[in-house]
Design an enzyme around this catalytic site. Structure first.
Site, PDB file in Angstrom:
ATOM      1  N   ARG A  37      54.071  36.146  46.976  1.00  0.00           N
ATOM      2  CA  ARG A  37      52.945  35.208  47.001  1.00  0.00           C
ATOM      3  C   ARG A  37      53.089  34.304  48.221  1.00  0.00           C
ATOM      4  O   ARG A  37      54.216  33.925  48.606  1.00  0.00           O
ATOM      5  CB  ARG A  37      52.940  34.327  45.743  1.00  0.00           C
ATOM      6  CG  ARG A  37      52.433  35.042  44.501  1.00  0.00           C
ATOM      7  CD  ARG A  37      50.929  35.295  44.559  1.00  0.00           C
ATOM      8  NE  ARG A  37      50.421  35.991  43.386  1.00  0.00           N
ATOM      9  CZ  ARG A  37      50.214  37.308  43.313  1.00  0.00           C
ATOM     10  NH1 ARG A  37      50.489  38.081  44.343  1.00  0.00           N
ATOM     11  NH2 ARG A  37      49.711  37.851  42.229  1.00  0.00           N
ATOM     12  N   HIS A  77      47.033  41.185  52.086  1.00  0.00           N
ATOM     13  CA  HIS A  77      47.300  41.261  50.637  1.00  0.00           C
ATOM     14  C   HIS A  77      46.872  42.629  50.084  1.00  0.00           C
ATOM     15  O   HIS A  77      46.080  42.717  49.138  1.00  0.00           O
ATOM     16  CB  HIS A  77      46.585  40.120  49.897  1.00  0.00           C
ATOM     17  CG  HIS A  77      47.202  39.830  48.556  1.00  0.00           C
ATOM     18  ND1 HIS A  77      47.244  38.587  47.998  1.00  0.00           N
ATOM     19  CD2 HIS A  77      47.809  40.643  47.649  1.00  0.00           C
ATOM     20  CE1 HIS A  77      47.832  38.637  46.813  1.00  0.00           C
ATOM     21  NE2 HIS A  77      48.197  39.899  46.579  1.00  0.00           N
TER      22      HIS A  77
HETATM   23  P1  NAP Z   1      58.899  40.427  37.473  1.00  0.00           P
HETATM   24  O1  NAP Z   1      59.062  41.775  36.862  1.00  0.00           O
HETATM   25  O2  NAP Z   1      58.520  39.297  36.606  1.00  0.00           O
HETATM   26  O3  NAP Z   1      60.278  40.098  38.216  1.00  0.00           O
HETATM   27  C1  NAP Z   1      60.569  38.831  38.691  1.00  0.00           C
HETATM   28  C2  NAP Z   1      62.032  38.776  39.129  1.00  0.00           C
HETATM   29  O4  NAP Z   1      62.270  37.511  39.738  1.00  0.00           O
HETATM   30  C3  NAP Z   1      63.014  38.903  37.961  1.00  0.00           C
HETATM   31  O5  NAP Z   1      64.117  39.673  38.355  1.00  0.00           O
HETATM   32  C4  NAP Z   1      63.451  37.459  37.707  1.00  0.00           C
HETATM   33  O6  NAP Z   1      64.768  37.330  37.177  1.00  0.00           O
HETATM   34  C5  NAP Z   1      63.419  36.907  39.133  1.00  0.00           C
HETATM   35  N1  NAP Z   1      63.288  35.449  39.140  1.00  0.00           N
HETATM   36  C6  NAP Z   1      62.246  34.701  38.694  1.00  0.00           C
HETATM   37  N2  NAP Z   1      62.483  33.396  38.883  1.00  0.00           N
HETATM   38  C7  NAP Z   1      63.701  33.317  39.463  1.00  0.00           C
HETATM   39  C8  NAP Z   1      64.524  32.234  39.886  1.00  0.00           C
HETATM   40  N3  NAP Z   1      64.114  30.958  39.760  1.00  0.00           N
HETATM   41  N4  NAP Z   1      65.720  32.521  40.419  1.00  0.00           N
HETATM   42  C9  NAP Z   1      66.148  33.791  40.519  1.00  0.00           C
HETATM   43  N5  NAP Z   1      65.421  34.879  40.155  1.00  0.00           N
HETATM   44  C10 NAP Z   1      64.223  34.623  39.624  1.00  0.00           C
HETATM   45  O7  NAP Z   1      57.826  40.466  38.674  1.00  0.00           O
HETATM   46  P2  NAP Z   1      57.197  41.755  39.396  1.00  0.00           P
HETATM   47  O8  NAP Z   1      56.179  42.422  38.538  1.00  0.00           O
HETATM   48  O9  NAP Z   1      58.325  42.565  39.940  1.00  0.00           O
HETATM   49  O10 NAP Z   1      56.381  41.047  40.595  1.00  0.00           O
HETATM   50  C11 NAP Z   1      57.064  40.477  41.696  1.00  0.00           C
HETATM   51  C12 NAP Z   1      56.089  39.757  42.630  1.00  0.00           C
HETATM   52  O11 NAP Z   1      55.226  40.694  43.284  1.00  0.00           O
HETATM   53  C13 NAP Z   1      55.168  38.731  41.983  1.00  0.00           C
HETATM   54  O12 NAP Z   1      55.161  37.540  42.772  1.00  0.00           O
HETATM   55  C14 NAP Z   1      53.788  39.361  42.085  1.00  0.00           C
HETATM   56  O13 NAP Z   1      52.792  38.380  42.134  1.00  0.00           O
HETATM   57  C15 NAP Z   1      53.934  40.109  43.402  1.00  0.00           C
HETATM   58  N6  NAP Z   1      52.931  41.168  43.617  1.00  0.00           N
HETATM   59  C16 NAP Z   1      52.320  41.244  44.839  1.00  0.00           C
HETATM   60  C17 NAP Z   1      51.402  42.247  45.097  1.00  0.00           C
HETATM   61  C18 NAP Z   1      50.780  42.416  46.464  1.00  0.00           C
HETATM   62  O14 NAP Z   1      49.835  43.186  46.636  1.00  0.00           O
HETATM   63  N7  NAP Z   1      51.286  41.762  47.492  1.00  0.00           N
HETATM   64  C19 NAP Z   1      51.077  43.193  44.095  1.00  0.00           C
HETATM   65  C20 NAP Z   1      51.747  43.099  42.859  1.00  0.00           C
HETATM   66  C21 NAP Z   1      52.666  42.085  42.617  1.00  0.00           C
HETATM   67  P3  NAP Z   1      65.136  37.906  35.704  1.00  0.00           P
HETATM   68  O15 NAP Z   1      64.983  39.409  35.802  1.00  0.00           O
HETATM   69  O16 NAP Z   1      66.546  37.516  35.505  1.00  0.00           O
HETATM   70  O17 NAP Z   1      64.149  37.279  34.766  1.00  0.00           O
END
Ligand code: NAP
Length: 312
Positions: free
Chosen positions: A227, A275
């Site tokens: 983001r 994006h």
């Molecule tokens: P997710 O499955 O919720 O994974 C988030 C990861 O971040 C988890 O490993 C979590 O740790 C870790 N985390 C969260 N807060 C943290 C902190 N304070 N300190 C350390 N680690 C932390 O998310 P996802 O589905 O993989 O998505 C990841 C990102 O991609 C999101 O921001 C989403 O908006 C973005 N995204 C972007 C696009 C694009 O087109 N650019 C498309 C899709 C998604 P734990 O595992 O220990 O909980």
């Protein structure tokens, strides 16, 4: 009849209403701002960035579905009715597209592709090899969740040294796990290519800042595909201009679309994409939501529900 309200820009609504009418002919799917509906009749809502305060006007909501993996657009709404479960979109196809983007930009950097593009424009035969062997190149993934883990596995399979940073300790074959704030600096110190795949929360907003960049090895490269709110843009530009960072690929921005006046557009060390790293497939998302409505109506527990205390 069960009612699913679609709260998306009206012009885009058919992307979801068309597949929903085929998959779920018995579901009523009014579109906010286009169709008449009684707010009290709405059982479920499907949205991405709802207008703040809008969801609380639906008194009988049973669950809200996010069109995307990220839910920061919902959590930015101070009036989001916290007793209503918020379900995020978790889809292997979306994760695969994200991993593909990450692998592509890692390789573009690692194989110095921009150097060769410049050489071609000048019609110069400039031979060069990657400055660092693949097995000596250390990738660091901030956020080892759904997408970060898959991207890490793909990069590991290309023989990079991969580590991930998350809240909880992970056990993924061939990927070193760093957990929590106490291990962030050790993780950064060994990351030649840093990839941000964190959710945007109170704790992670602005995490890509001058302190973090200073903790990376000299010459590190940054990819932000999570983001725009994670990145302090002026800190990135300073770190690039000072030579401490060698470059960056950015898919997400504080302001989207990125304003024409933004210096990132023309920065020689920055690659900008609008994006598009991955876009949720509306047909898959429609099926995903309908499956969960059916299960929820049968009394089964919803999966991929956001933890409001954690913020993701
Ligand atoms: P997710 O499955 O919720 O994974 C988030 C990861 O971040 C988890 O490993 C979590 O740790 C870790 N985390 C969260 N807060 C943290 C902190 N304070 N300190 C350390 N680690 C932390 O998310 P996802 O589905 O993989 O998505 C990841 C990102 O991609 C999101 O921001 C989403 O908006 C973005 N995204 C972007 C696009 C694009 O087109 N650019 C498309 C899709 C998604 P734990 O595992 O220990 O909980």
């Amino acid at each position: 009849m069960t009612t699913l309200l679609l709260a998306v820009p009206i012009a885009w609504a058919p992307l979801w209403t068309t597949p929903l009418s085929e998959i779920a002919p018995g579901l009523r799917v009014p579109v906010q701002g286009r169709d008449q509906y009684d707010p009290a009749s709405v059982d479920y809502a499907f949205s991405f960035r709802p207008q703040p305060g809008f969801l609380k006007t639906l008194p009988n909501l049973k669950a809200v579905f996010s069109l995307g993996a990220g839910v920061d657009g919902f959590l930015a709404d101070a009036d989001y009715p916290r007793s209503v479960p918020l379900v995020r979109f978790v889809d292997r196809t979306l994760s695969r597209e994200m991993a593909q983007y990450v692998v592509m930009h890692t390789l573009i950097h690692h194989r110095q592709q921009r150097f060769f593009e410049r050489a071609q424009r000048e019609m110069k035969w400039r031979q060069s090899i990657p400055p660092r062997r693949t097995e000596d190149t250390r990738i660091g993934i901030l956020g080892l969740g759904e997408i970060g883990t898959l991207a890490g596995e793909r990069l590991r399979d290309l023989d990079f040294q991969v580590a991930g940073w998350s809240q909880s300790r992970k056990n993924v074959k061939g990927i070193e796990s760093f957990a929590g704030a106490a291990e962030l600096n050790a993780f950064l110190a060994r990351s030649d290519i840093l990839i941000c795949l964190l959710p945007l929360t109170g704790e992670t907003r602005g995490i890509l800042n001058k302190t973090l960049f200073a903790a990376l090895p000299a010459g590190a490269f940054v990819i932000n595909v999570a983001r725009g709110g994670h990145l302090i843009e002026r800190d990135l530009i300073e770190a690039l201009d000072s030579g401490h960072l060698s470059g960056a690929t950015l898919d997400v921005f504080q302001t989207e679309p990125l304003p024409e006046t933004d210096p990132l557009w023309k920065h020689p060390k920055v690659t900008v994409t609008p994006h598009i790293a991955a876009i949720s497939d509306p047909r898959v998302a429609a099926q995903y939501v309908y499956d969960r409505i059916v299960r929820h109506e049968r009394g089964e527990t919803l999966d991929n529900v956001v933890d409001f205390a954690r913020g993701y």
